[in-house]
Every structure is written in C-alpha cells, then in structure tokens.
Design a protein around this motif. Structure first.
Motif, short mmCIF file in Angstrom:
data_model
loop_
_atom_site.label_atom_id
_atom_site.label_comp_id
_atom_site.label_asym_id
_atom_site.label_seq_id
_atom_site.Cartn_x
_atom_site.Cartn_y
_atom_site.Cartn_z
N GLN A 40 37.07 -0.77 80.40
CA GLN A 40 36.48 -2.16 81.06
C GLN A 40 37.28 -3.79 81.24
N ARG A 41 36.91 -3.20 79.77
CA ARG A 41 37.27 -4.33 78.73
C ARG A 41 38.40 -4.97 78.90
N ILE A 42 39.48 -3.82 78.63
CA ILE A 42 40.98 -3.64 78.62
C ILE A 42 41.50 -4.73 79.45
N GLY A 43 41.14 -4.21 81.24
CA GLY A 43 40.93 -4.11 82.81
C GLY A 43 40.52 -5.95 82.24
N THR A 46 34.33 -11.55 71.84
CA THR A 46 34.49 -11.04 73.43
C THR A 46 33.45 -10.14 73.59
N TYR A 47 34.15 -8.55 72.92
CA TYR A 47 33.50 -7.81 72.80
C TYR A 47 31.78 -7.71 72.79
N GLN A 48 31.60 -8.74 72.36
CA GLN A 48 29.89 -9.15 72.50
C GLN A 48 29.50 -9.54 73.93
N PHE A 84 35.86 -3.02 68.61
CA PHE A 84 34.88 -2.72 68.73
C PHE A 84 34.25 -1.34 68.72
N ALA A 85 34.66 -1.28 70.42
CA ALA A 85 33.77 0.15 70.79
C ALA A 85 33.58 0.94 69.86
N ILE A 86 34.96 1.60 69.43
CA ILE A 86 34.98 3.13 68.47
C ILE A 86 34.30 2.47 67.00
N LEU A 87 34.44 1.44 66.27
CA LEU A 87 33.11 1.10 65.46
C LEU A 87 32.47 1.14 65.89
N GLU A 88 31.35 0.56 67.17
CA GLU A 88 30.13 1.29 67.40
C GLU A 88 29.88 2.14 67.62
#
Length: 630
Positions: free
Chosen positions: A221-224, A233-235, A320-324
């Motif tokens: 979704q965030r890539i899209g 942006t991630y937040q 950041f999704a991987i880090l989270e």
C-alpha cells in the motif's frame, strides 16, 4: 594460502581500507608498529567478537581495490586473529569477491532463466562483439564484463549491475539493459563518473497494481501511494502504530495477536511465526534460565532464488516497515540486537535500509529507550557477497559470524542455538512486514483473509513471458490463472507452455493446472510448492530442456560442497542432463532418466539442507509432465 602468514604484504591502500572499518591497529600483533612493551594476552570470547567483522572487512577491500590480494588477506588475518587459510576460505566462498587481479570497473550481466526469456543471450552476443569475450578486460584494460547468476531484477529483465571500486565505491543496476546502455555506463564508470542509483523506485514497472483499480493492498500500500522511504512519509501511513500498540499489549498480548492471525512464514518453509517467536518468549519471560542467554532477531533479506525480487522492492520502497516488524520481534522475544542479512547485489536496498536505520535511531524508534518505553533494540546490516546458500538460515548465521556460509545440522534449531549459538528468531522480509499491520488491526482481522489453512495475502513475483512483470499482492486462495490474468496474460508467442512455481527449487506446472488455488495446500495438491513466490512463465517457443540445464548449472554453481550427496549429486545431475540434451545418454535415455531419479532421491534423503534436497525438484516435475527426452 597457508595456516601461517606468507611473505605477501598489504599495500598502504589495502591497509587503509581495512583500518577504515576496524580502526587503527593497537599493536604489532594486529599489524601495527611494535611498541616498547608489546605483549599479548588471550581472553575467552574475544575471537568470535573479532571474527564477525570478517565479511564487512572483505567487502571494504573489494570495494576499495576491486579485488582481494594475498597481502590483504594476511593483513586481515593479523587484524582479526584468524588463520590466513581460514580468511582465504571465506573470501573464496563468495561470488562477488575476486582473489585474482581485476579492473576497478566490473559489469555483471545476468544470464539466468528469467533474463533468458527477455533477451540476455542477444545482449551478451552484442557485448562480445563490442567489448570482447566475457571475462576479458575491455576499455583499455580498465573494465571487465562477466556473465552472472540472477541479480534479482527479473521484472526488468535483462539486467546488469555495474560496480566501480575506489575510495568512493559505487554500484548501479541497469534494467532493462541494452548493449549500448551497458557500454555507456561502463565508459562513465571508467572515467570516474558512474551515476548514483536513481532516487525513485519505478512503481509502474515493479508494482503494476499501483496503477490498477482493485481491492486495497496491505503489503504494497505505501509503495503504491508513492513509497515510504522517509520516516515522515511512513508515519503518515500508520507507520509505527503497530509498535505503539504492541507496547500497550505487552509481549504476551502481541504474541496472542500473531497466533490469532495464523500467519505462516513467507520464505518457503511456511512455519507459523507465533510458534517461532513463542520459543524465545518462553525462554525469556516464563522459564528460569541461569545465566540468562542473549537473544537475536535476524531478517533474512538474502533472496537469491532466481525469479524472486519482492523483498528487494519492499526494502527499496518501504524500509521502515521492516524495521518496525523487527523491533516488535525484539520486544516479544526479549532480543536487544537485530541483524538484516542483505543480498550483496542490492545496492539501492542497502542504501535505503542504512538511511532508515539512521533515521529511526535519531528519532527514538531504535536505540536504548524506544518511544520512552525503556525498550532496547538495535539493528545492524550485514551484506552478503553472492552466495545463494546463505539464504539457508544456519548458513546465514555462519556468514555473519565470519565463517564460510555452510549450513549446520539441525537440531538444534535456531530458536535453541542460532546466531553466535544463542536463541535466534529468523524471518524473511515479507513475513516481518506483515507484523505491524497484524498488531495494529488484530490477528482475527488478518485471519479472515485467505483460507482456513493459508491466511492473509501473499506476494508473488511474475516474470518471464508475462505482459506486466512485477510483484503482485493477492489474497491467498486466488488461482494461478487469475494471477496471470491480473498481470496481463501471456506474451511472446501468446501460447503458454509451462509455469515455474516457487523458483529454481520449485516445480514446473502445466497450463492444465492453472486453476489450482495459490495456497500452501493447493500447491501441494498438484505436487508443487509456493516457495519464495516465483511465478515464471514460458511460452511454447522456449526449449524447456535448456531451461532445465540452466537450473542444473545454477545448483552446481551454488552448492557449498559441504555434504557429499549435494556436492557430487548436483555435478552428476548436470552431466546427465547435458548428455540427454545432446542425445548422447549412457545406455538409453530411459536408463539415464532412471539414474537421474535415483540421484534425486539420494540428494533428498541425505543432503544437510534444502539446497541439495530440492536441487532436482524442477527437473523431476518437468519430466513428469512432459516427454522431454524420448
């Protein structure tokens, strides 16, 4: 190399490359100048702490000089207190390291199966006509081009990777690649002007669903929506809300949500993530251990299966999704240290992950007091160097620790004795990126997606003769036919001959099996596997025998050679297949095929790890479905 140091000496530049990574040597025992009182003492535990720097140091030399000389190996041995023979053994294990003199500029041209369907043979032929034979110096001896194993750029095939060594080493992927573009990039690199990797991920090419109408995407979704390579942006897209909720729920509550989600690992083994994490949770929180053991979280980002590229796209577009996900894993399992083992051929992913870790540390999402909760967790990157076997979790541990990437016998399993022989949780990128959303929305919500035994959504990598190659996210239970239709159908001749499902270690399926649901149980029903999510299409103009020969060559090249069944079996398999392709079998074709099947059974039964156990899977599946060698 010998167990003892040779007379070869490192150059000043080689020493500088090593010292930049390890710091200045403190004594002559480490390659420095002798001091007035230069004694030496050994203490237990120091060796492993030093040796884990071996792979990064070898990268440092390769990046600075372009190859690793005997003198450099001697100096590394001195700095890390490792026998020269062992340093040489590690350096010679990895495909991206060269122990022979080589120009500073190297162009790797992928000639693996996905690129073969998209014209890499023509590309290599054109390069031979302009730059000379593969492996021969070109551009006045200042560059070289080589045929390469899969580069993980299958959606943009044919692919190339150009690297330039020096004080400011750079690497740049080129895909799709043309002979003219490769020559131009090599020329720029020789002149010291190799451009940096483009800043933006090509969403239209790599994530075709971003431009299509349809249901909401979870993992993409965030890539899209333009990517989330910055923390801000991630937040904006609910980034770190999963971690906040996990801290509220506590380790046991977060583990409960993961169990309710029914999430199975997405790396190929399909092991329940909750059971894996629970093993470390119980050791840390419920079982009395004296003394307490250190726990680790490892993200396996070494996707080297030909045809696989989903993890690369996630790392480039949503780091950041991987880090989270890893941070939540550390919270649940009681680990304070995490490692991302990143494929060496992914320069942009490496840069994105590095910047994400720095930003997370600066803003309190990694470190000693995450979000003011007292949680301690840190993440380091370890880059691989071109070894498919290091995707196996125990081989990965050995690689991080500074040994050859050879698998270990199991049991003990990683949750008992993993990295540095401590309890370790290992998950791949796609598995970890699921975690924040599950915690945020609840495990029960996630379990409603897919089927009873295959919950959630899954990423598939479509490449080969398909209209819109790229990574696709579908709900588990979608059929293979529906997925191919989503990607625009078959191109090339337009007539589908075969689909390779699961990668080189997977299985071929026929056009008559396209209505099989893409679930773990659905794949098993047709004698296949979802593996790492590869869906590679071949039209009816492709000679499947040559594809099988290329797969056999891949396994011969990638075996670590540790166990006899695999070391010998993959060689004999390729030789037998070559004889069948040449119509020169030993005895009859039937006898040769019988021998191939017997070897495959021996490899499955006796090999230490999955490489040997699955090296014949694609070959056997093809011979079962088609009469390739009458």
């Amino acid at each position: 190399m010998d167990l003892h140091l040779t007379d070869a000496q490192a150059t000043a530049e080689e020493r500088a490359a090593v010292d930049a990574d390890l710091g200045t040597p403190e004594s002559s025992w480490q390659g420095g100048q002798r001091q007035t009182a230069d004694t030496r003492a050994a203490f237990n535990g120091n060796a492993s702490e030093k040796r884990q720097h071996l792979l990064p140091v070898l990268h440092a030399i390769q990046n600075r000089i372009g190859w690793i000389s005997p003198g450099a190996l001697n100096y590394v041995a001195l700095r890390l207190d490792v026998a020269p023979a062992e340093v040489h053994g590690v350096a010679s294990f990895y495909g991206l390291f060269s122990l022979q003199p080589r120009p500073l500029v190297v162009a790797h041209i992928c000639d693996d199966i996905a690129c073969v369907t998209r014209g890499t043979d023509k590309l290599c032929a054109e390069l031979e006509g302009t730059l000379g034979p593969a492996g021969s110096p070109c551009s006045g001896g200042r560059a070289i081009w080589l045929r390469s194993q899969c580069l993980g750029l299958c959606e943009r095939a044919p692919a190339a990777l150009v690297s330039s060594a020096g004080k400011k080493a750079r690497a740049r992927v080129l895909a799709p690649a043309s002979a003219e573009a490769v020559q131009s990039l090599v020329k720029s690199a020789v002149q010291g002007r190799l451009p940096a990797e483009p800043d933006g991920l090509n969403i239209q090419t790599s994530v075709p669903q971003a431009a299509q109408k349809g249901g909401p995407l979870r993992l993409l979704q965030r890539i899209g929506q333009g990517g989330a390579s910055t923390l801000e942006t991630y937040q904006r897209f609910e980034g770190y809300e999963g971690l906040r909720k996990a801290l509220e729920l506590g380790p046991e509550g977060a583990l409960h949500e993961l169990a309710a989600s029914k999430l199975l690992g997405r790396g190929g083994a399909a092991f329940p993530i909750a059971k894996k994490w629970e093993a470390l949770f119980l050791q840390r929180h419920l079982l009395s251990q004296v003394p307490a053991r250190t726990h680790y979280v490892v993200c396996n980002a070494d996707e080297s299966e030909p045809g696989t590229f989903k993890d690369r796209i996630l790392m480039e577009g949503d780091p950041f999704a991987i880090l989270e996900g890893m941070t939540i894993a550390g919270f649940v399992t009681g680990a304070r240290q995490g490692y991302i083992y990143l494929r060496g051929e992914y320069p942009l992913a490496a840069e994105r992950i590095k910047l994400a870790i720095e930003s997370a540390n600066e803003n309190g999402f990694l470190g000693d007091n995450i979000l003011g909760s007292g949680l301690q967790f840190n993440i380091e990157i370890r880059r691989g160097a071109g070894a498919y076997i290091c995707g196996e979790e125990t081989a990965l541990f050995n690689s991080i620790e500074g040994y050859r990437g050879e698998p270990r016998n199991k049991p003990p399993f990683p949750t008992q004795s993993g990295l540095f022989r401590q309890p370790t949780v290992v998950n791949n990128v796609e598995t970890l990126i699921n975690v924040p959303g599950i915690i945020r929305e609840s495990g029960a919500t996630y379990a409603k997606l897919g089927t009873d035994n295959s919950a959630g959504t899954r990423l598939f990598c479509l490449c080969g003769h398909v209209a819109r190659p790229g990574v696709y996210e579908i709900e588990m239970g979608t059929t293979l036919r529906q997925l191919i239709d989503l990607a625009g159908g078959v191109v090339g001749s337009g007539n589908l001959q075969a689909v390779l499902l699961g990668g080189a270690a997977g299985s071929f399926v026929s056009p008559q099996e396209l209505d099989a649901p893409l679930t773990f149980e659905g794949a098993r029903a047709i004698g296949a596997t979802l593996g790492s999510g590869v869906v590679m299409l071949f039209d009816d103009r492709v000679d499947l025998r040559l594809i099988l020969l290329r797969i056999a060559g891949f396994f011969r090249h990638e075996t670590c050679g540790q166990c006899v069944p695999c070391r010998v079996g993959v060689v004999r398999q390729q030789e037998a297949l070559q004889r069948l392709v040449n119509a020169k079998p030993l005895g009859s074709a039937t006898q040769e095929i019988t021998m191939l099947r017997e070897m495959a059974q021996a490899m499955r039964d006796a090999s230490i790890c999955g490489l040997g156990q699955t090296a014949a899977s694609a070959l056997e599946s093809a011979m079962q479905r088609w009469s390739l060698f009458p």
